[in-house]
Design an enzyme around this catalytic site. Structure first.
Site, PDB file in Angstrom:
ATOM      1  N   ASP B  19      38.216  45.450  38.743  1.00  0.00           N
ATOM      2  CA  ASP B  19      38.810  45.729  37.439  1.00  0.00           C
ATOM      3  C   ASP B  19      40.332  45.734  37.613  1.00  0.00           C
ATOM      4  OD1 ASP B  19      38.942  46.367  34.802  1.00  0.00           O
ATOM      5  OD2 ASP B  19      38.450  48.494  35.053  1.00  0.00           O
ATOM      6  N   ASP B 134      39.678  40.851  32.139  1.00  0.00           N
ATOM      7  CA  ASP B 134      40.252  41.638  33.238  1.00  0.00           C
ATOM      8  C   ASP B 134      39.236  42.226  34.204  1.00  0.00           C
ATOM      9  OD1 ASP B 134      39.232  43.456  31.500  1.00  0.00           O
ATOM     10  OD2 ASP B 134      41.002  44.710  31.376  1.00  0.00           O
ATOM     11  N   GLU B 135      37.971  41.769  34.161  1.00  0.00           N
ATOM     12  CA  GLU B 135      37.020  42.303  35.141  1.00  0.00           C
ATOM     13  C   GLU B 135      35.978  41.269  35.543  1.00  0.00           C
ATOM     14  OE1 GLU B 135      34.193  45.257  33.707  1.00  0.00           O
ATOM     15  OE2 GLU B 135      35.045  45.063  31.710  1.00  0.00           O
TER      16      GLU B 135
END
Lengths: 368, 402
Positions: B19, B134-135
């Protein structure tokens, strides 16, 4: 059933009709065109169940009456590829259609006319006539603003609003709106009647109206609209829904009025659009006395600036727009100048032809 | 979609969740390094873009300058310390942190950095599941490097080298634990979680932290005095079943014990979600309308619920019919705005149905959603889009005025 006809007389209606026939069909008859002969009146029908077009031809010599359906695309391709000036003979016998011309001969599969779906019009139909040019202008002036595949399905079409002595059409995708009103005697008994024509129907109808001075009869029912001319009958389903209250969004309090040369503005829009953000298409208007400055920039930090001398005497104002919306309006307006009325940077702009305009355009500004 | 099944039963898997730390805000800090250490909030419009002065310094907008209806897209850890979190109304955030720096969101930049970090990871460990901007999940089970901590350190370094940004990684035996674990040591964290760590590290967490327990379920659990994952692990299965139904109760129990056998799906996100039903007897669209209409509407409602549960919006809605002779046909329609709304799905599917031969009886009816997009991604885009281009008929906007 039997008739002969010149290639050119057949080709035009056949092309119109084949236009609505969709390639992927589950009902086999929908891939076909219905051919009906009564005396010297030949009619060709194509439908996708939403829109139906009947093309009409008057033959020079009466044939033998009858009705049958044949594959639309193949029939069109055959007629189109025959030499110009060919005479085409059409014969239906023993469940087969034979098309002959000179030394060419084709046998086509058929489906009975009884399997061809007909669109039924309901009651409460209202009808009026006007020049084709009127309807054509109404559509041409506004159709660009119709939504495409919007979840608000009633925006994926065009509002036709009948008044006793006029026909008004409105198209909007929620960000801009186009409206055109023409004097048409509608013989309407009520005060007002509204119908929403679906997008595909509007586009097909505009394609059909190519004899501007000849009349067209319009019939509006509860679920369908029909347009009848000498050479075709067009029927489309109506969109079942309520069009939003467009009157509410027509700007009324604008006091900053700019008049500029349409062509100069159009070109300035086109050039600045090149360096606007591809997704949001934003440009900035800076309006000062006598001068409009249009600027655009994009994520690559490139910048465009255009200055157009305009007639403007109000206080300076700065406002952002989606340049595509402005280009669309500048492209359909034909007058020498166009007038933009603004209230402030947050309120929608009104764009019109300065004199005697039958059309008006509303464009929502962008926040930049 | 290609799926990698749990590789071998005997060996536990090694699943990492990566993350990025305060991703959007961190990307902005790369551009404006002078803001490091300050509370920064992303969520403004382009008028909040910093203005460069003749001397090269920049003047930034402050949160207190904000007027409008937007929400915070992301905030730096310094802003979070003041109580400003993503999805909070920006005006509300301004009350908490009036002096925080306000920046406009620049999704093109974020997408750029997103692809940089993903590429960097793939070069080291190619089996990844893309979970958004974003992960990602990474399956390290088959990776030749057997020292997990060393491997995770390598990945963190590769991300940092490629983007100058930090991320938090947790490696555990499944996605559920990895996702929970990556939160434990943020920012710039590295956590290795084993089964033995569950009672000490996972059980103290609030139930709502578990991916799959949404706000509504969490509230329901809290009402039963089940506040932590540990409470959930100890909860009576019968009680859970009574309140949540058998399937979800089973899942809750398993989740609380850190059990999850979902594979890493490398094909990215789901391609489509569908619901279908075979009738007890063949039905005719018109003659059996009364029977068919509720079935059709219910299918659409279920599809909508599936979409909402999985967090997707669909751009394309389609139908499937199987006729009595087993011939199968499909029709679909693409919308300009993706949807999970049951009414829109029903309406669109109804349009599709009008385009098929309804004169023949059919035995199966299905409704399918495809062209899926994660609702969070769309909502973020949509928020930005609406901030730029308001709607003429927007109830809030009133009569053509912002």
């Amino acid at each position: 059933m039997k008739f002969s006809v010149s290639r050119e007389a057949l080709l035009r209606p056949l092309q119109l009709v084949a236009g609505v026939v969709e390639k992927r069909q589950t009902l086999p008859a929908l891939a076909n065109v219905l051919v009906v002969l009564e005396g010297e009146k030949l009619s060709l029908t194509g439908t996708d169940l939403e829109v139906e077009i009947i093309g009409r031809v008057t033959l020079e010599n009466p044939g033998v009456d009858g009705e049958i359906t044949v594959p639309a695309k193949k029939f069109l391709d055959i007629c189109r590829s025959l030499p110009e000036g060919s005479i085409i003979e059409f014969l239906y016998q023993d469940q087969k259609v034979t098309v002959k011309s000179g030394r060419s001969r084709f046998t086509l599969s058929t489906l009975p006319a009884s399997e061809f779906p007909a669109i039924e019009l309901g009651d409460n139909d209202l009808s009026f006539s006007c020049e084709q040019a009127e309807i054509k202008r109404l559509i041409d002036r506004t159709s660009f603003a119709m939504a495409q595949q919007d979840v608000r399905y009633y925006l994926n079409g065009m509002l036709w609003e009948l008044h006793q002595d006029s026909l008004r059409v409105v198209a909007t995708d929620g960000h801009r709106l186009a409206m055109c009103t023409r004097p048409v005697n509608t013989s309407l008994s009520e005060e007002l009647k509204q119908a929403i024509l679906p997008r595909k129907g509007v586009i097909e109808l505009a394609r059909l109206l190519c004899e501007p001075e000849k009349p067209v009869e319009i019939i509006i029912g509860n679920s369908h609209v029909r347009a009848i001319t000498e050479s075709f009958v067009f029927t489309s389903k109506l969109v079942d829904g309520k069009f939003p209250d467009y009157e509410r969004v027509l700007p009324r309090n604008g006091d900053k009025i700019m008049i500029g040369n349409r062509e100069e503005l159009r070109q300035a829009f086109t050039r600045t659009s090149i360096l606007s953000n591809e997704k949001y298409r934003g440009v900035r208007f800076v309006l000062t006395e006598g001068l409009l400055t249009i600027t655009a920039n994009n994520p690559e930090q490139e910048e465009a600036e255009e200055q157009v001398v305009v007639d403007y005497a109000g206080s300076p104002i700065e406002v952002g727009f989606n340049v595509s919306y402005l280009q669309d309006v500048a492209n359909v307006i034909s007058s020498e100048n166009l007038r933009i009325t603004l209230a402030d940077s947050n309120s929608s702009a009104l764009i019109e032809e300065p004199d005697n305009s039958d059309s008006l355009y509303v464009v929502m500004p962008m926040r930049l | 979609m290609s799926q990698h099944p749990p590789s071998s039963q005997s060996r536990p898997r090694r699943i990492a969740h990566l993350d990025m730390d305060a991703f959007f805000a961190s990307v902005e800090l790369l551009r404006y390094p002078e803001l490091r250490g300050m509370p920064v909030v992303v969520g403004g419009r382009s008028i909040h873009k910093p203005v460069e002065q003749p001397d090269g310094t920049r003047v930034f907008s402050r949160l207190r300058d904000y007027v409008g209806r937007g929400v915070v897209t992301t905030s730096t850890y310094e802003a979070r310390a003041l109580g400003v979190f993503s999805a909070m109304g920006t005006m509300k955030a301004a009350k908490l942190a009036p002096d925080a720096i306000l920046l406009p969101a620049d999704f093109e930049a974020y997408r750029h950095y997103s692809s940089l970090f993903k590429q960097a990871v793939v070069r080291i460990a190619p089996v990844i599941e893309d979970r958004g901007i974003d992960e990602i999940y990474i399956d390290l089970t088959e990776h030749p490097e057997t020292d997990t901590r060393e491997l995770a350190t390598q990945i963190k370094k590769a991300v940092r080298d490629a983007t100058q940004l930090t991320c938090s990684i947790c490696v555990a035996e499944n996605k559920l634990l990895a996702k929970l674990g990556s939160e434990l040591d943020k920012p710039d964290g590295l956590t290795i979680l084993t089964r033995a760590d569950i009672p000490t590290r996972i059980w103290p967490l609030a139930v709502g932290k578990v991916n799959g327990i949404g706000p509504k379920s969490a509230a329901k659990l809290n009402a039963l005095n089940i506040l932590t994952v540990g409470d959930l692990a100890r909860a009576d299965k019968l009680l859970l079943r009574e309140h949540f139904g058998q399937n979800y109760a089973e899942w809750l129990h398993a989740a609380a014990h850190g059990e999850d056998d979902r594979p890493i799906s490398t094909g990215g996100q789901s391609k489509s979600i569908s619901r279908e039903t075979t009738f007890e007897r063949d039905l005719h669209a018109r003659q059996d309308r009364e029977q068919l209409t509720p079935i059709f509407t219910q299918l659409c409602q279920r599809l909508s619920a599936d979409l909402k549960r999985k967090g997707y919006l669909a751009r394309t809605i389609g139908i499937k019919l199987r006729y009595t002779d087993f011939r199968r046909i499909t029709r679909d329609l693409t919308l300009s705005t993706p949807t999970d709304d049951p009414v829109v799905i029903r309406k669109t599917a109804g349009e599709c149905l009008r385009r098929v031969d309804l004169e023949r009886k059919f035995r199966l009816l299905g409704v399918k959603a495809s062209g899926l997009i994660k609702s969070e991604d769309w909502n973020k885009q949509e928020e930005i889009r609406e901030q730029y281009q308001p709607d003429l008929f927007d109830e809030n906007g009133g009569s053509g005025s912002l």
